[in-house]
Design a protein around this motif. Structure first.
Motif, PDB file in Angstrom:
ATOM      1  N   THR A  27       1.027  -0.959   0.063  1.00  0.00           N
ATOM      2  CA  THR A  27      -0.265  -0.338  -0.076  1.00  0.00           C
ATOM      3  C   THR A  27       0.788   1.432  -0.185  1.00  0.00           C
ATOM      4  N   PRO A  28       0.836   2.183  -0.951  1.00  0.00           N
ATOM      5  CA  PRO A  28       1.098   3.209  -0.763  1.00  0.00           C
ATOM      6  C   PRO A  28       0.679   4.375   0.138  1.00  0.00           C
ATOM      7  N   PRO A  29       2.127   5.283   0.198  1.00  0.00           N
ATOM      8  CA  PRO A  29       1.579   6.531   1.597  1.00  0.00           C
ATOM      9  C   PRO A  29       0.135   7.455   1.181  1.00  0.00           C
ATOM     10  N   LEU A  30      -0.061   7.508   2.091  1.00  0.00           N
ATOM     11  CA  LEU A  30      -1.496   8.078   2.734  1.00  0.00           C
ATOM     12  C   LEU A  30      -1.017   9.634   1.624  1.00  0.00           C
ATOM     13  N   ALA A  32      -3.351  12.240   2.369  1.00  0.00           N
ATOM     14  CA  ALA A  32      -3.820  13.026   3.433  1.00  0.00           C
ATOM     15  C   ALA A  32      -3.040  12.990   4.573  1.00  0.00           C
ATOM     16  N   GLU A  33      -1.375  12.557   4.519  1.00  0.00           N
ATOM     17  CA  GLU A  33      -0.936  12.032   5.731  1.00  0.00           C
ATOM     18  C   GLU A  33       0.844  12.982   4.895  1.00  0.00           C
ATOM     19  N   SER A  34       0.357  12.927   2.910  1.00  0.00           N
ATOM     20  CA  SER A  34       1.322  13.506   2.841  1.00  0.00           C
ATOM     21  C   SER A  34       1.035  15.704   2.950  1.00  0.00           C
ATOM     22  N   GLU A  35      -0.377  15.719   3.354  1.00  0.00           N
ATOM     23  CA  GLU A  35      -0.706  16.833   3.309  1.00  0.00           C
ATOM     24  C   GLU A  35      -1.221  17.544   4.150  1.00  0.00           C
ATOM     25  N   ARG A  36      -0.714  15.818   5.823  1.00  0.00           N
ATOM     26  CA  ARG A  36      -0.360  16.520   7.018  1.00  0.00           C
ATOM     27  C   ARG A  36       0.669  17.032   7.774  1.00  0.00           C
ATOM     28  N   ILE A  37       2.029  16.146   6.605  1.00  0.00           N
ATOM     29  CA  ILE A  37       2.871  16.990   6.181  1.00  0.00           C
ATOM     30  C   ILE A  37       3.208  17.797   6.145  1.00  0.00           C
ATOM     31  N   ILE A  38       2.397  18.620   5.166  1.00  0.00           N
ATOM     32  CA  ILE A  38       3.012  19.656   4.251  1.00  0.00           C
ATOM     33  C   ILE A  38       2.050  20.844   6.026  1.00  0.00           C
ATOM     34  N   TYR A  39       1.130  20.759   6.565  1.00  0.00           N
ATOM     35  CA  TYR A  39       0.327  20.859   7.805  1.00  0.00           C
ATOM     36  C   TYR A  39       1.135  21.510   8.798  1.00  0.00           C
TER      37      TYR A  39
END
Length: 273
Positions: A27-30, A32-39
């Protein structure tokens, strides 16, 4: 719909045939979690503008560290790679945060100094799409430089979706980068942009064409996008193409210009109807 029909659909969607699963081993990285890293990153770098009032910087740093390490690990496992260095990679990126803040602050100041409609650099950080796109690019570029797969492109596409500005994380962008308005800007993977460059909406730094091998497959990893020297201004709608195209330092490229060849430093190129 009958239960039998539902089961047939589920069975078809559950099959891992090569057509629908071309390269992922897990399963690839989510997204939503990439967006959370940005935030989380922006909350650390500019807490007055992005952080929740009750969140302490230490808590945010811990949350970012854990999220980064987990998603880096997932990205490597997804492509069947060894993920033993994910924590070290995350910590290495965290050490770059003070430098990233300096770079992003210079970008904000460059945008403010070139826009009479901006009331202060804080307004730029808080609300300008150009600043957001550049900030996300600078973070994604750090991951790209460490050969972390998938996540950098997820980040760039999140910014693209929000702003209409498409900056590939592999591009090289100098300090004090300014984007005015921004919608429709495209900056390709191998583009190199110098210091104190300003782009207006609709600018494309793209490729002329793609080389193919003997079997017709696209040749990857070659220089395809132009170089732009320091202190250049490129106006709305200009299209500059080619890996061997160099825009000399201090040049001005007018609106709607189509350019596939190099120009000397200090050039002024205008579209003539």
């Amino acid at each position: 719909m009958t239960q039998k029909e539902k089961q047939r659909i589920i069975t078809a969607l559950s099959s891992r045939d090569t057509k629908n699963h071309l390269c992922f081993a897990a399963t690839p990285p989510l997204r939503a979690e990439s967006e959370r890293i940005i935030y989380l990153t922006l909350s650390l770098l500019f807490p007055d503008y992005f952080a929740e009032e009750t969140t302490r910087l230490a808590q945010t740093l811990d949350a970012l560290s854990g999220c980064l390490a987990e998603q880096i690990s997932r990205a490597h496992i997804c492509l069947g790679r060894n993920n033993s260095d994910s924590v070290c990679m995350a910590e290495d990126i965290l050490r770059r945060l003070p430098t990233l803040r300096e770079e992003m602050t210079l970008d904000a100041l460059a945008i403010y100094s070139g826009d009479p409609a901006a009331t202060c650099s804080g307004e730029v950080i808080l609300s300008y799409p150009g600043f957001y796109a550049i900030a996300v690019y600078r973070l994604a570029h750090e991951l790209y430089l460490r050969n972390i797969p998938l996540i950098p492109r997820q980040m760039s596409e999140i910014a693209h979706e929000k702003t209409g500005i498409d900056i590939h994380p592999g591009a090289s962008v100098g300090e004090s980068f300014s984007i005015d308005h921004g919608t429709g800007i495209v900056i390709g993977e191998t583009a190199v942009i110098g210091k104190c460059v300003k782009l207006y909406q609709g600018v494309t730094l793209g490729a002329k064409s793609f080389e193919s091998d003997a079997e017709g497959n696209i040749v990857r990893g070659k220089k395809r996008h132009p170089n732009v020297g320091d202190n250049c201004v490129i106006y709305a709608g200009a299209t500059i193409l080619g890996g061997d195209t160099v825009i000399g330092e201090g040049s001005i490229i007018g609106g709607n210009v189509w350019l596939t060849h190099s120009v000397a430093p200090g050039s002024k190129v205008y579209y003539k109807a």
